[in-house]
Motif scaffolding. Structure first.
Motif, short mmCIF file in Angstrom:
data_model
loop_
_atom_site.label_atom_id
_atom_site.label_comp_id
_atom_site.label_asym_id
_atom_site.label_seq_id
_atom_site.Cartn_x
_atom_site.Cartn_y
_atom_site.Cartn_z
N PRO A 30 91.16 -48.56 152.31
CA PRO A 30 90.61 -48.88 150.99
C PRO A 30 89.11 -48.57 150.92
N PHE A 31 88.72 -47.83 149.92
CA PHE A 31 87.33 -47.47 149.65
C PHE A 31 86.72 -46.58 150.73
N TYR A 32 87.54 -45.84 151.45
CA TYR A 32 87.05 -44.88 152.43
C TYR A 32 87.92 -43.64 152.34
N PHE A 33 87.32 -42.51 151.97
CA PHE A 33 88.07 -41.32 151.61
C PHE A 33 87.94 -40.22 152.65
N TRP A 84 77.80 -33.35 159.24
CA TRP A 84 78.21 -34.23 158.15
C TRP A 84 79.60 -33.83 157.71
N THR A 85 80.58 -34.68 157.97
CA THR A 85 81.92 -34.45 157.42
C THR A 85 81.87 -34.97 155.99
N PHE A 86 81.72 -34.07 155.06
CA PHE A 86 81.38 -34.39 153.68
C PHE A 86 82.57 -34.88 152.87
N SER A 87 82.44 -36.09 152.37
CA SER A 87 83.38 -36.66 151.42
C SER A 87 82.58 -37.05 150.19
N PRO A 88 82.83 -36.40 149.05
CA PRO A 88 82.02 -36.70 147.87
C PRO A 88 82.13 -38.15 147.42
N VAL A 89 83.30 -38.76 147.55
CA VAL A 89 83.48 -40.14 147.09
C VAL A 89 82.71 -41.10 148.01
N ASN A 90 82.82 -40.92 149.33
CA ASN A 90 82.07 -41.76 150.25
C ASN A 90 80.57 -41.61 150.03
N THR A 91 80.13 -40.39 149.76
CA THR A 91 78.70 -40.14 149.51
C THR A 91 78.26 -40.84 148.23
N LEU A 92 79.07 -40.81 147.20
CA LEU A 92 78.73 -41.50 145.95
C LEU A 92 78.67 -43.01 146.16
N PHE A 93 79.61 -43.57 146.93
CA PHE A 93 79.56 -45.00 147.25
C PHE A 93 78.25 -45.34 147.98
N ALA A 94 77.91 -44.55 148.99
CA ALA A 94 76.72 -44.81 149.79
C ALA A 94 75.46 -44.73 148.94
N LEU A 95 75.33 -43.68 148.14
CA LEU A 95 74.13 -43.53 147.30
C LEU A 95 74.09 -44.58 146.19
N GLY A 96 75.24 -44.91 145.63
CA GLY A 96 75.29 -45.94 144.58
C GLY A 96 74.86 -47.30 145.10
N LEU A 97 75.37 -47.68 146.26
CA LEU A 97 74.95 -48.95 146.86
C LEU A 97 73.48 -48.92 147.23
N GLY A 98 72.99 -47.79 147.73
CA GLY A 98 71.57 -47.65 148.04
C GLY A 98 70.70 -47.77 146.81
#
Length: 183
Positions: A63-66, A79-93
């Motif tokens: 859950p919540f990890y793509f 960087w194993t790039f996942s756009p959704v994980n990156t958006l979560f990380a930047l949004g929380l930041g």
């Protein structure tokens, strides 16, 4: 003054605040991606990127990890790039940085005006720090291999939405306090 207007003025009319929010978003986002394993060392020293699996963008590992869709090598970093994980990380930041900047602005406003409202000290930023750490703290325990990590592993995926809700609630509280101090 409305809370949204106070929030807007605090961030848009203060370049240092914008820089702090941006730095916090990148720093927290990088730490989050490092701890989840999306960002790591071992690069070949060159800059290259491949994105062969865009069809996997919505596949979840938990859950919540793509799943990642590509690989980016930049010098020593991979960087194993996942756009959704990156958006979560930047949004929380961004939420964490905005909370901390608003707590700082509220403290400065209250000192300048001689006004001391409840929660106008850095204790008002404490919920933001705790909520921001809710995502990374269990990952740090897992990364360090501490025994407590096993107990937290089952609830770790649900800490992301909980942290987001706490950060939004703290942001609303700080914006209302800043709006009332400006009135």
């Amino acid at each position: 003054m409305t809370p949204l207007r106070a929030l807007w003025q605090s961030l848009c009319h203060w370049p240092l605040g914008q820089g702090l929010v941006g730095a916090m978003a990148l720093g927290y986002g990088g730490l989050y991606l490092w701890l989840t394993g999306d960002l790591g060392g071992g690069g070949s020293g060159v800059l290259q990127a491949t994105f062969p699996a865009w069809e996997r963008v919505w596949e979840t590992r938990s859950p919540f990890y793509f799943e990642p869709v590509g690989l980016i090598e930049a010098g020593p970093l991979v960087w194993t790039f996942s756009p959704v994980n990156t958006l979560f990380a930047l949004g929380l930041g961004l939420l964490l940085g905005t909370n901390l900047v608003l707590a700082w602005r509220l403290r400065r406003v209250s000192r300048a005006c001689g006004w001391q409202a409840s929660g106008s000290t850095f204790l008002s930023g404490l919920p933001a720090l705790l909520a921001g750490g809710a995502c990374c703290a269990p990952l740090v325990l897992i990364w360090l291999g501490l025994p407590l990590a096993g107990a937290l592993a089952s609830i770790t995926p649900w800490l992301i939405p909980l942290a987001t809700l706490l950060l939004l609630a703290s942001l609303a509280y700080l914006a209302m306090a800043l709006a009332s101090s400006a009135s």
